[in-house]
Scaffold this motif. Structure first.
Motif, PDB file in Angstrom:
ATOM      1  N   VAL A  61      35.777  38.996  29.589  1.00 50.64           N
ATOM      2  CA  VAL A  61      35.022  37.800  29.987  1.00 50.64           C
ATOM      3  C   VAL A  61      35.823  36.515  29.772  1.00 50.64           C
ATOM      4  N   ASP A  62      37.019  36.627  29.206  1.00 50.37           N
ATOM      5  CA  ASP A  62      37.802  35.427  28.865  1.00 50.37           C
ATOM      6  C   ASP A  62      39.273  35.830  28.808  1.00 50.37           C
ATOM      7  N   HIS A  63      40.167  34.905  29.199  1.00 46.51           N
ATOM      8  CA  HIS A  63      41.598  35.238  29.143  1.00 46.51           C
ATOM      9  C   HIS A  63      42.124  35.220  27.718  1.00 46.51           C
ATOM     10  N   ARG A 117      43.583  44.495  39.461  1.00 49.07           N
ATOM     11  CA  ARG A 117      42.581  43.444  39.749  1.00 49.07           C
ATOM     12  C   ARG A 117      43.229  42.100  39.484  1.00 49.07           C
ATOM     13  N   PRO A 118      43.598  41.385  40.543  1.00 43.24           N
ATOM     14  CA  PRO A 118      44.261  40.088  40.367  1.00 43.24           C
ATOM     15  C   PRO A 118      43.368  39.122  39.581  1.00 43.24           C
ATOM     16  N   LEU A 119      43.970  38.142  38.931  1.00 43.55           N
ATOM     17  CA  LEU A 119      43.226  37.219  38.069  1.00 43.55           C
ATOM     18  C   LEU A 119      42.091  36.500  38.805  1.00 43.55           C
ATOM     19  N   TYR A 120      42.254  36.291  40.120  1.00 45.58           N
ATOM     20  CA  TYR A 120      41.232  35.527  40.857  1.00 45.58           C
ATOM     21  C   TYR A 120      40.051  36.382  41.295  1.00 45.58           C
ATOM     22  N   LYS A 129      36.941  39.387  41.000  1.00 46.81           N
ATOM     23  CA  LYS A 129      36.027  40.190  40.177  1.00 46.81           C
ATOM     24  C   LYS A 129      36.037  41.647  40.635  1.00 46.81           C
ATOM     25  N   GLU A 130      36.585  41.864  41.846  1.00 49.29           N
ATOM     26  CA  GLU A 130      36.585  43.220  42.402  1.00 49.29           C
ATOM     27  C   GLU A 130      37.981  43.822  42.331  1.00 49.29           C
ATOM     28  N   ALA A 131      38.021  45.104  42.012  1.00 52.90           N
ATOM     29  CA  ALA A 131      39.311  45.779  41.907  1.00 52.90           C
ATOM     30  C   ALA A 131      39.907  46.022  43.294  1.00 52.90           C
ATOM     31  N   MET A 132      41.221  46.043  43.363  1.00 56.65           N
ATOM     32  CA  MET A 132      41.947  46.456  44.565  1.00 56.65           C
ATOM     33  C   MET A 132      42.430  47.873  44.281  1.00 56.65           C
ATOM     34  N   VAL A 133      42.469  48.689  45.296  1.00 58.29           N
ATOM     35  CA  VAL A 133      42.889  50.069  45.044  1.00 58.29           C
ATOM     36  C   VAL A 133      43.538  50.675  46.272  1.00 58.29           C
ATOM     37  N   ASP A 134      44.569  51.469  46.029  1.00 56.40           N
ATOM     38  CA  ASP A 134      45.143  52.305  47.076  1.00 56.40           C
ATOM     39  C   ASP A 134      44.593  53.699  46.765  1.00 56.40           C
ATOM     40  N   GLY A 135      43.380  53.960  47.289  1.00 58.01           N
ATOM     41  CA  GLY A 135      42.549  55.077  46.822  1.00 58.01           C
ATOM     42  C   GLY A 135      43.229  56.428  46.744  1.00 58.01           C
ATOM     43  N   HIS A 136      43.771  56.915  47.863  1.00 60.77           N
ATOM     44  CA  HIS A 136      44.335  58.271  47.852  1.00 60.77           C
ATOM     45  C   HIS A 136      45.611  58.332  47.008  1.00 60.77           C
ATOM     46  N   TYR A 137      46.359  57.230  47.033  1.00 65.05           N
ATOM     47  CA  TYR A 137      47.557  57.162  46.183  1.00 65.05           C
ATOM     48  C   TYR A 137      47.155  57.212  44.701  1.00 65.05           C
ATOM     49  N   SER A 138      46.014  56.556  44.369  1.00 68.73           N
ATOM     50  CA  SER A 138      45.580  56.538  42.965  1.00 68.73           C
ATOM     51  C   SER A 138      45.247  57.953  42.486  1.00 68.73           C
ATOM     52  N   TYR A 142      20.247  45.901  44.998  1.00 71.03           N
ATOM     53  CA  TYR A 142      21.636  46.057  44.515  1.00 71.03           C
ATOM     54  C   TYR A 142      22.556  45.023  45.176  1.00 71.03           C
ATOM     55  N   GLU A 143      22.378  44.821  46.480  1.00 73.84           N
ATOM     56  CA  GLU A 143      23.250  43.868  47.177  1.00 73.84           C
ATOM     57  C   GLU A 143      22.984  42.436  46.704  1.00 73.84           C
ATOM     58  N   ALA A 144      21.724  42.145  46.389  1.00 77.21           N
ATOM     59  CA  ALA A 144      21.390  40.797  45.879  1.00 77.21           C
ATOM     60  C   ALA A 144      22.025  40.599  44.496  1.00 77.21           C
ATOM     61  N   ILE A 145      22.002  41.641  43.666  1.00 76.19           N
ATOM     62  CA  ILE A 145      22.617  41.539  42.325  1.00 76.19           C
ATOM     63  C   ILE A 145      24.109  41.274  42.478  1.00 76.19           C
ATOM     64  N   ARG A 146      24.745  42.003  43.390  1.00 70.92           N
ATOM     65  CA  ARG A 146      26.182  41.805  43.603  1.00 70.92           C
ATOM     66  C   ARG A 146      26.477  40.403  44.148  1.00 70.92           C
ATOM     67  N   GLY A 147      25.584  39.894  45.006  1.00 68.80           N
ATOM     68  CA  GLY A 147      25.780  38.563  45.592  1.00 68.80           C
ATOM     69  C   GLY A 147      25.753  37.473  44.536  1.00 68.80           C
ATOM     70  N   ALA A 148      24.947  37.696  43.483  1.00 74.35           N
ATOM     71  CA  ALA A 148      24.803  36.681  42.424  1.00 74.35           C
ATOM     72  C   ALA A 148      25.992  36.702  41.463  1.00 74.35           C
ATOM     73  N   ASP A 149      26.822  37.739  41.575  1.00 73.13           N
ATOM     74  CA  ASP A 149      27.936  37.970  40.648  1.00 73.13           C
ATOM     75  C   ASP A 149      28.978  36.856  40.619  1.00 73.13           C
ATOM     76  N   TYR A 150      29.192  36.249  41.798  1.00 71.57           N
ATOM     77  CA  TYR A 150      30.384  35.431  41.949  1.00 71.57           C
ATOM     78  C   TYR A 150      30.369  34.143  41.113  1.00 71.57           C
ATOM     79  N   ASP A 151      29.145  33.577  40.901  1.00 75.09           N
ATOM     80  CA  ASP A 151      29.069  32.327  40.146  1.00 75.09           C
ATOM     81  C   ASP A 151      28.700  32.557  38.694  1.00 75.09           C
TER      82      ASP A 151
END
Ligand code: CAA
Length: 397
Positions: free
Chosen positions: A85-87, A193-196, A198-207, A359-368
């Motif tokens: 939650v903090d750097h 997951r870049p610093l900017y 909240k969502e992970a980036m993934v190369d799924g099959h490679y992972s 669920y989608e509304a909960i995710r939408g509220a995540d960003y702020d």
């Protein structure tokens, strides 16, 4: 050397989840792809107030209560997480305050994707084995909220939850084997997951391939260490894996069995006996990153501890990026009764189902969420993130 290991475990999950069959329908995918293809039936969804600190605090409070742990005997608290939650200020510092831990206590956070919890566990083990603990115990936390972009291939492999563990001498659940483990590391871009974001980036099959390569490397190193210490590999009767989704553990087991010279049929037969029970709880929660291996262990103990007393089990931890470790432990005599008293799965039974729009509304509220002003919430005595005041995160007391 005294016996050292995992004395007690407790879980915390968010108050709600979605059914993956319903998510599949909403995404226009056959439900069997998520439920059978990925091996996950429900996915925990964290609301804004259920951040990594709140989940960890709730797991630790439950641990202290259920296992009758005296917080004043905690000499080290480590929080493994990849959704900090903090750097700077670690989750462990928040926990130190919320849980009322003693000031004579080492406190910090560990990160290496899903391996962060295992990094802490190994440190706690060595801290006790070295004699530095002087009778005190370590509180080891794994806590995460796993998020991928909505409608991405990773979406059905999200989840959220925390696992709290006490590491101590004379453990009541699982004796570990200090010094006998196998590590493997390689610099790869399989999941990050870049610093900017909240969502992970993934190369799924490679992972998936990176996970399997790491398993082979760590297992080979562990086999060598285990052999040198005089243990036989075939003394392992159950195997827990890092579980991003259930099918990954099945793939892992097949891979490990092929290394052991077994056919695919033999691997699938031993999967039922050695692995399936450990996936029961994870299949109702999804990926909880650092805690996934330990939720698998909790699942195994919940259903089989009494029959496994005195038996040895293998554990595989994988953190993308990547690093991995294979190690083993022996279920303690008396663990069957103790685990029964702990009611490990109880938090999962107390949840409610979200619809896909919820669920989608909960995710939408995540960003702020990290700038949300403090608001009063009704959370039934649970620890919750209330918002930010004067640039400081505020939690329920
Ligand atoms: N019925 C039954 N099964 C079906 C099906 C259907 N209708 N349709 C497809 N399937 C099966 C497929 O055959 C496949 O099974 P196998 O892997 O056994 O072949 C499975 O369902 C998944 O199908 P796809 O491979 O087509 O799925 P996908 O490409 O859409 O996504 C994924 C799969 C790559 C794992 C994706 O979910 C993802 O990127 N997840 C996040 C990354 C991840 O979890 N990686 C794991 C290793 S890294 C790690 O462990 C660290 C971590 O925690 C993130």
């Amino acid at each position: 050397m005294p016996t050292i290991g995992i004395d007690a475990i407790a879980l915390a999950v968010p108050e709600g989840y979605v059914e993956l069959a319903e998510l599949a329908e909403a995404r226009g995918v056959p439900p069997s792809k998520y439920v059978e293809g990925l091996g996950v039936s429900q996915m925990a969804v964290a609301q804004a107030h259920e951040d990594a600190v709140a989940l960890a605090a709730n797991a630790a409070r439950r641990l202290f209560l259920q296992a009758r742990i005296d917080p004043s005997n905690v000499g080290m608290v480590i929080a493994g997480s990849e959704t900090a939650v903090d750097h700077s200020k670690p989750i462990a510092a928040y926990l130190h305050g919320i849980l009322g831990l003693p000031s004579r206590c080492r406190s910090y956070e560990t990160k290496h994707a899903c391996f962060g919890g295992t990094a802490g566990l190994m440190t706690a083990l060595d801290w006790i084995a070295s004699g530095s603990a002087r009778g005190r115990v370590a509180l080891m936390m794994c806590t995460d909220v796993a998020r991928y972009a909505l409608k991405s291939a990773g979406e059905p492999t999200q989840g959220a939850g925390a696992v709290a563990m006490i590491v101590s001498e004379n453990p009541r659940m699982l004796a570990l084997e200090p010094g006998i483990s196998g590590s493997y590391s390689r610099d790869v871009h399989d999941f990050w997951r870049p610093l900017y974001s909240k969502e992970a980036m993934v190369d799924g099959h490679y992972s998936v391939q990176c996970y399997l390569d790491a398993l082979a490397g760590a297992y080979s190193a562990w086999s060598e260490a285990s052999r040198e210490a005089g243990y036989h590999r075939d003394s392992i009767v159950r195997r827990c894996y890092h579980v991003p989704y259930g099918k990954m553990a099945k793939k892992a087991h097949r891979h490990l069995m092929s290394i052991e010279g077994k056919t695919e049929e033999q691997a699938d037969a031993s999967y039922k006996e050695q692995v399936a029970t450990s996936l029961k709880l994870p299949s109702q929660v999804g990926n909880i990153y650092t805690g996934s291996l330990y939720m698998a262990l909790a699942s195994l103990l919940e259903y089989e501890a009494a029959d496994l007393e005195g038996k040895r089990i293998g554990l595989f931890s994988y953190g993308s990026g990547c690093t991995a470790e294979y190690f083993a432990g022996r279920v303690m005599p008396g663990a069957g009764l103790f685990v029964k008293q702990q009611k490990l799965a109880e938090p999962l039974a107390e949840r409610r189902k979200y619809t896909i729009p919820e669920y989608e509304a909960i995710r939408g509220a995540d960003y702020d969420v990290d700038r949300r002003p403090v608001e009063q919430l009704q959370v039934n005595g649970a620890v919750a993130f209330l918002g930010v005041e004067n640039e400081r995160r505020v939690y329920t007391a």
